[in-house]
Design an enzyme around this catalytic site. Structure first.
Site, mmCIF file in Angstrom:
data_model
loop_
_atom_site.group_PDB
_atom_site.id
_atom_site.type_symbol
_atom_site.label_atom_id
_atom_site.label_comp_id
_atom_site.label_asym_id
_atom_site.label_seq_id
_atom_site.Cartn_x
_atom_site.Cartn_y
_atom_site.Cartn_z
ATOM 1 N N ASP A 165 0.889 -1.283 0.082
ATOM 2 C CA ASP A 165 0.106 0.034 -0.043
ATOM 3 C C ASP A 165 0.854 1.217 0.117
ATOM 4 O O ASP A 165 0.270 2.291 0.124
ATOM 5 C CB ASP A 165 -1.109 0.085 1.174
ATOM 6 C CG ASP A 165 -2.137 0.804 0.874
ATOM 7 O OD1 ASP A 165 -2.581 0.921 -0.240
ATOM 8 O OD2 ASP A 165 -2.860 1.368 1.787
ATOM 9 N N ASP B 106 -4.253 -4.772 -5.095
ATOM 10 C CA ASP B 106 -3.569 -3.358 -5.414
ATOM 11 C C ASP B 106 -2.015 -3.857 -5.743
ATOM 12 O O ASP B 106 -1.232 -3.104 -6.347
ATOM 13 C CB ASP B 106 -3.222 -2.620 -4.318
ATOM 14 C CG ASP B 106 -4.613 -2.119 -3.876
ATOM 15 O OD1 ASP B 106 -5.683 -2.626 -4.491
ATOM 16 O OD2 ASP B 106 -4.812 -1.647 -2.499
ATOM 17 N N ASP C 261 -12.447 1.665 5.083
ATOM 18 C CA ASP C 261 -11.405 1.806 4.260
ATOM 19 C C ASP C 261 -10.233 2.449 4.822
ATOM 20 O O ASP C 261 -9.028 2.526 4.471
ATOM 21 C CB ASP C 261 -11.791 2.659 2.882
ATOM 22 C CG ASP C 261 -12.797 2.046 2.158
ATOM 23 O OD1 ASP C 261 -12.656 0.569 1.945
ATOM 24 O OD2 ASP C 261 -13.801 2.631 1.910
#
Length: 347
Positions: free
Chosen positions: A132, A170, A321
Site C-alpha cells: 500500500d 493492489d 477503508d
C-alpha cells in the site's frame, strides 16, 4: 517489461460453478439427514428473527462476522428495523483476510467450518512486502522470505478444503502507477508468481490474482504483461474492483478487454459496495469511505457471462477503508456506514 511475453492458457480441471454446485449438493444432503431439532450447521442457516436470506452461492456464510454480531446486538436492544437491514450483510458470504502474523489459526477455522457445512471458503491473501505504499493499509511482510513463509503457512492451513483465494489486492497495479519503488517491482512479480504456485498445490484451491479496477490502470497491455510476469497463466484468473466501487458493467467490460490479452483468462468481480457505482467527487481519496454508496449484487457464480466466474464480496461491507471521512482504522467495523450501505441497496 521483462519476463514472458506470451501466456499459457490454463483452464481449471473443474469449473468454479461446478465445484460450488457440488458443495451445495453436499450441504443439501447433510440437511436431509438432520431432524428439525438439530442445530444449524456452520454457515448460520438459521438464527434470531427467522431464517437467514436464502443463500445459494455455495460459499460459506460466517455466523459470527461483525455484521452478524451487530444484528444480534440490535435485535436485543430493540432496533429491529436496523437489524433487519444489516442482515443484508450478515447473511451473505464474506471474504476473510488472514492477519499479517500467523494466518493459520483463522484459515483453519474458516476452511474447517466451510468444509463441515459443505461450502467453499473465501480468503484474501494481503501481506506483500511494501504493501500500500505508505497509505492507510501500509505494512506487509518484513522481507521476501517472511512472505514466502506466510504464504506457505496459509496454504498448509487450507489443506484440501474447497477455497477461493484473491491474491494480493493492489500489488500488481501499484507496480504500474509509480507507487511501488522500481527496485521492488521485479521482486514483487517473482513473489506473486511463487505464491500462485504454492497456493495451487492445494487441490481444492482456486486463485485469482488482483488486477485493480477500470478507474486505475488504463493501459491494459501493460497490466496484462505485469499479470503474466506475476504468474496469472498458472492461476485460475484475475480479480477486479476489490475494495472499490466501479459498476459491474464497467468491470465486466474492462475484464473482457484484459482477458482478451491473457488467452481468455477468467475473472471475478468484487460487487460488495458497487450498487450505486463510484463517487464522482472526493478527489484522490474518492475510494475511501465515500458517502452514498450501496451494497451490490450478492455473491454468486450465476453471472450470465462465461468469463466471469463469480461476483464476490471481497471487501467486507461495513468495514472501514481507513481514517478518512470520520472512519475508524482500516478493516474496523463501522456500523453506521454498514447501515447506510444496506439502506441504499436494492431489494
Amino acid at each position: 517489461m521483462p519476463g514472458p511475453t506470451t501466456a499459457v492458457s490454463r483452464r481449471p480441471d473443474r469449473p468454479l460453478s461446478l465445484t460450488l454446485a457440488l458443495s451445495s449438493l453436499t450441504l443439501a444432503l447433510l440437511a436431509l439427514g438432520c431432524s428439525s431439532g438439530d442445530a444449524a450447521p456452520p454457515g448460520g442457516e438459521g438464527g434470531p428473527e427467522g431464517q437467514l436470506i436464502d443463500d445459494s452461492s455455495g460459499f460459506w456464510v460466517d455466523p459470527d462476522s461483525p455484521a452478524a454480531r451487530q444484528v444480534r446486538q440490535w435485535e436485543e436492544s430493540g432496533r429491529a428495523d436496523e437489524a433487519r437491514l444489516v442482515r443484508r450483510i450478515a447473511d451473505r458470504p464474506l471474504s476473510h483476510w488472514p492477519p499479517e502474523g500467523d494466518p493459520a489459526p483463522l484459515v483453519r477455522d474458516v476452511t474447517g467450518a466451510a468444509s463441515e457445512a459443505g461450502r467453499t471458503a473465501l480468503l484474501v491473501a494481503y501481506n506483500i512486502p511494501h504493501r500500500d505504499c505508505g497509505q492507510y493499509s501500509e505494512g506487509g511482510a518484513p522481507s521476501d522470505d517472511a512472505y514466502r513463509d506466510w504464504i506457505d503457512d496459509l496454504a498448509e492451513a487450507v489443506g484440501d478444503a474447497e477455497t477461493v483465494v484473491v491474491l494480493e489486492p493492489d500489488a500488481v497495479p501499484h507496480t504500474l502507477d509509480g507507487c511501488t519503488a522500481p527496485m521492488y517491482v521485479q521482486d514483487r512479480y517473482a513473489l506473486l508468481s511463487e505464491a500462485v504456485d504454492r497456493l495451487k498445490e492445494q487441490p481444492g484451491t482456486r486463485v485469482y490474482l488482483d488486477a485493480g479496477n477500470p478507474d486505475w490502470v488504463t493501459d491494459v497491455g501493460r497490466l496484462a504483461q505485469a499479470l503474466r510476469d506475476s504468474g496469472v497463466e498458472r492461476a485460475d484468473g484475475f480479480a477486479l474492483n476489490v475494495s472499490n466501487f466501479q459498476t459491474t458493467e464497467a468491470s465486466t467490460e474492462y475484464g473482457r478487454e484484459l482477458s482478451g490479452l491473457l488467452d481468455d483468462a477468467h475473472f471475478v468481480i468484487d460487487t460488495s459496495r458497487n450498487g450505486n457505482g463510484p463517487w464522482e467527487d472526493g478527489g484522490d481519496e474518492r475510494w475511501c469511505n465515500p458517502p452514498g454508496r450501496a451494497l451490490g449484487t450478492p455473491p454468486t457464480t450465476e453471472t450470465g457471462d462465461d468469463l466471469v466466474d463469480a461476483y464476490l464480496w471481497v471487501k467486507r461491507p461495513g468495514e472501514s477503508d481507513g481514517e478518512c471521512r470520520g472512519g475508524p482504522p482500516p478493516g474496523q467495523w463501522w456500523p453506521e456506514y454498514a447501515l447506510g450501505l444496506a439502506e441504499r441497496a436494492e431489494g
